[in-house]
Scaffold this motif. Structure first.
Motif, PDB file in Angstrom:
ATOM      1  N   ALA A 218      33.578  83.842  56.730  1.00  0.00           N
ATOM      2  CA  ALA A 218      34.117  85.101  57.258  1.00  0.00           C
ATOM      3  C   ALA A 218      35.228  85.629  56.359  1.00  0.00           C
ATOM      4  N   LEU A 219      36.073  84.749  55.883  1.00  0.00           N
ATOM      5  CA  LEU A 219      37.170  85.169  55.003  1.00  0.00           C
ATOM      6  C   LEU A 219      36.635  85.672  53.662  1.00  0.00           C
ATOM      7  N   ALA A 220      35.632  84.993  53.119  1.00  0.00           N
ATOM      8  CA  ALA A 220      35.036  85.455  51.861  1.00  0.00           C
ATOM      9  C   ALA A 220      34.400  86.829  52.039  1.00  0.00           C
ATOM     10  N   ARG A 221      33.792  87.059  53.196  1.00  0.00           N
ATOM     11  CA  ARG A 221      33.206  88.377  53.464  1.00  0.00           C
ATOM     12  C   ARG A 221      34.297  89.431  53.559  1.00  0.00           C
ATOM     13  N   GLU A 222      35.441  89.063  54.132  1.00  0.00           N
ATOM     14  CA  GLU A 222      36.549  90.009  54.267  1.00  0.00           C
ATOM     15  C   GLU A 222      37.189  90.318  52.915  1.00  0.00           C
TER      16      GLU A 222
ATOM     17  N   ASN B 161      35.657  90.111  50.111  1.00  0.00           N
ATOM     18  CA  ASN B 161      34.583  90.886  49.481  1.00  0.00           C
ATOM     19  C   ASN B 161      34.641  90.854  47.956  1.00  0.00           C
ATOM     20  N   TYR B 162      35.162  89.768  47.400  1.00  0.00           N
ATOM     21  CA  TYR B 162      35.073  89.544  45.960  1.00  0.00           C
ATOM     22  C   TYR B 162      33.752  88.822  45.667  1.00  0.00           C
ATOM     23  N   SER B 163      33.429  88.713  44.396  1.00  0.00           N
ATOM     24  CA  SER B 163      32.216  87.971  44.042  1.00  0.00           C
ATOM     25  C   SER B 163      32.266  86.562  44.624  1.00  0.00           C
ATOM     26  N   GLU B 164      33.437  85.927  44.523  1.00  0.00           N
ATOM     27  CA  GLU B 164      33.644  84.622  45.150  1.00  0.00           C
ATOM     28  C   GLU B 164      35.077  84.471  45.641  1.00  0.00           C
ATOM     29  N   THR B 165      35.206  83.587  46.624  1.00  0.00           N
ATOM     30  CA  THR B 165      36.495  83.135  47.144  1.00  0.00           C
ATOM     31  C   THR B 165      36.455  81.617  47.159  1.00  0.00           C
ATOM     32  N   THR B 166      37.554  80.964  46.771  1.00  0.00           N
ATOM     33  CA  THR B 166      37.580  79.505  46.771  1.00  0.00           C
ATOM     34  C   THR B 166      38.556  78.969  47.806  1.00  0.00           C
ATOM     35  N   PHE B 167      38.215  77.803  48.345  1.00  0.00           N
ATOM     36  CA  PHE B 167      39.022  77.116  49.340  1.00  0.00           C
ATOM     37  C   PHE B 167      39.265  75.699  48.829  1.00  0.00           C
ATOM     38  N   VAL B 168      40.535  75.356  48.643  1.00  0.00           N
ATOM     39  CA  VAL B 168      40.906  74.086  48.022  1.00  0.00           C
ATOM     40  C   VAL B 168      41.281  73.091  49.113  1.00  0.00           C
ATOM     41  N   LEU B 169      40.719  71.898  49.003  1.00  0.00           N
ATOM     42  CA  LEU B 169      40.915  70.831  49.984  1.00  0.00           C
ATOM     43  C   LEU B 169      41.212  69.522  49.258  1.00  0.00           C
ATOM     44  N   PRO B 170      41.752  68.527  49.965  1.00  0.00           N
ATOM     45  CA  PRO B 170      41.914  67.215  49.335  1.00  0.00           C
ATOM     46  C   PRO B 170      40.555  66.632  48.957  1.00  0.00           C
ATOM     47  N   SER B 171      40.504  65.925  47.853  1.00  0.00           N
ATOM     48  CA  SER B 171      39.258  65.298  47.425  1.00  0.00           C
ATOM     49  C   SER B 171      38.959  64.073  48.280  1.00  0.00           C
ATOM     50  N   ALA B 172      37.672  63.908  48.584  1.00  0.00           N
ATOM     51  CA  ALA B 172      37.248  62.713  49.316  1.00  0.00           C
ATOM     52  C   ALA B 172      37.084  61.524  48.381  1.00  0.00           C
ATOM     53  N   GLY B 173      37.085  61.772  47.070  1.00  0.00           N
ATOM     54  CA  GLY B 173      36.919  60.700  46.094  1.00  0.00           C
ATOM     55  C   GLY B 173      38.082  60.644  45.136  1.00  0.00           C
TER      56      GLY B 173
END
Length: 299
Positions: free
Chosen positions: A38-42, A44-56
Motif C-alpha cells: 500500500a505504501l509503495a502504491r502511495e 508511486n515510484y518505480s520502486e520503494t524499499t523497506f529495510v529490516l534486520p537480516s535473518a542471516g
C-alpha cells in the motif's frame, strides 16, 4: 500508532530531479506485506524499499515493491538504499570504502560503496544470480509491444530474448537512437506476451558513437511502471547477455549507459561484466545518487 520515517533519493544521477526516484523506509519493523504494498502504491515510484534486520549474516534484509507487485531484485533500489544508509550513518566505512550485503528474495546482493573527491558516494551492486537466458521472442511480437516496426529491431548480435540476473526482461536491440525515441508501450501486445508465459517487461537498447556506449529504455506498465528512468536490473541483464554472446571466451567489459533521457529524467549507469571459460561470471552496475525528501507516516 507507530511513526515511521522515510527518505527519498534520485538514483543514477548527480543532479536532483534526474535519475530514478526511490523511497526508502530504513526501519520497516512492524510493517507487513500488505502495508508495504500500500505504501509503495502511495509513493508511486518505480520502486520503494523497506529495510529490516537480516535473518542471516547479511547487513540488512531489503524488500522491494513496485506500485503493484513485490520484486525479488532490482538495481536502482539496491544502489539507492545503500546510498541512503550511508547518508544516515548506518554504514561502516573503512577509509573511503564500504561494503553492505542485502538479503533479498533473489539472494544476497553485495553493494560496494566508495567516496570520491567531489564528495559523492558511488554505489555498485553485484547481481545476485548468474546470467540465465530464456526463450527467444519473435521480432514482430517485440516490435508490437513497444510500438515500433519489425525493421526497427536488430538481430545481428542476438535475437530478442529473455535475459535475467535476478529479474527477467525481454532484451532487444533497436536500429537507431531515433527509433528508440519513438518507442511506446502497447498494453494489449504486452498482455499477449504475458498470456503465453513471456515476461512483458521490455528493455530496449541502441549503440551509437558518442558520450555513452549504450542508450536504453525499459517499459513495464503491467507492473505499474509505464517507463523506468534507470533500471539497474534490466541493464545488468543486458550487459550480461552482451558479454555472453561476445565470441571471446574470457575478458572484462565496461559500459557507460544512458537511460531516462526520453522521459526527461536523464540517468547515468556504469556497468561491467567478467567472463571466464566461456561463461559470464559476474555482472555489476553502479552509479551516484542524491538525497531529495524526508518525511514521516504513521501505520
Amino acid at each position: 500508532m507507530p511513526e515511521y520515517r522515510y527518505y527519498t533519493c534520485d538514483v543514477f544521477t548527480r543532479e536532483r530531479f534526474g535519475g530514478n526516484p526511490l523511497a526508502v523506509v530504513p526501519d520497516a519493523r512492524g510493517l507487513d506485506t500488505g502495508a508495504m504494498q500500500a505504501l509503495a502504491r502511495e509513493f508511486n515510484y518505480s520502486e520503494t524499499t523497506f529495510v529490516l534486520p537480516s535473518a542471516g549474516d547479511c547487513t540488512h534484509s531489503v524488500r522491494i515493491f513496485t506500485p503493484s507487485v513485490e520484486v525479488p531484485f532490482a538495481g536502482h533500489p539496491n544502489v539507492g538504499t545503500a546510498f541512503m544508509l550511508a547518508e544516515l550513518g548506518a554504514v561502516e566505512w573503512d577509509a573511503d570504502a564500504a561494503l553492505v550485503r542485502f538479503e533479498e528474495k533473489a539472494g544476497t546482493v553485495p553493494v560496494r560503496l566508495e567516496r570520491d573527491q567531489r564528495g559523492g558516494v558511488f554505489c555498485e551492486l553485484t547481481a545476485p544470480e548468474s546470467l540465465s537466458l530464456g526463450p527467444e521472442v519473435p521480432i514482430e511480437e517485440v516490435a508490437s509491444a513497444v510500438g515500433l516496426d519489425a525493421g526497427d529491431v536488430v538481430t545481428t548480435v542476438h535475437p530478442p530474448r529473455v535475459a535475467s540476473v535476478g529479474l527477467p526482461f525481454v532484451v532487444a536491440e533497436i536500429a537507431s537512437r531515433a527509433a528508440l525515441a519513438r518507442a511506446a508501450p502497447d498494453i494489449r501486445a504486452m498482455q499477449a506476451l504475458r498470456a503465453r508465459g513471456v515476461t512483458p517487461d521490455v528493455h530496449l537498447y541502441t549503440r551509437e558513437a558518442g558520450e555513452f556506449d549504450l542508450h536504453t529504455r525499459m517499459f513495464a506498465p503491467l507492473d505499474g511502471v509505464p517507463e523506468d528512468p534507470a533500471t539497474g536490473s534490466a541493464n545488468s541483464a543486458l550487459i550480461g547477455l552482451l558479454g555472453q554472446v561476445d565470441p571471446a571466451p574470457s575478458g572484462q567489459w565496461r559500459w557507460r549507459i544512458a537511460q531516462g533521457v526520453d522521459m526527461g529524467r536523464p540517468s547515468e549507469l556504469f556497468g561491467s561484466v567478467e567472463k571466464a571459460a566461456g561463461e559470464v561470471s559476474a555482472v555489476r552496475v553502479g552509479g551516484y545518487s542524491v538525497p531529495v525528501f524526508t518525511g514521516t507516516f504513521s501505520w
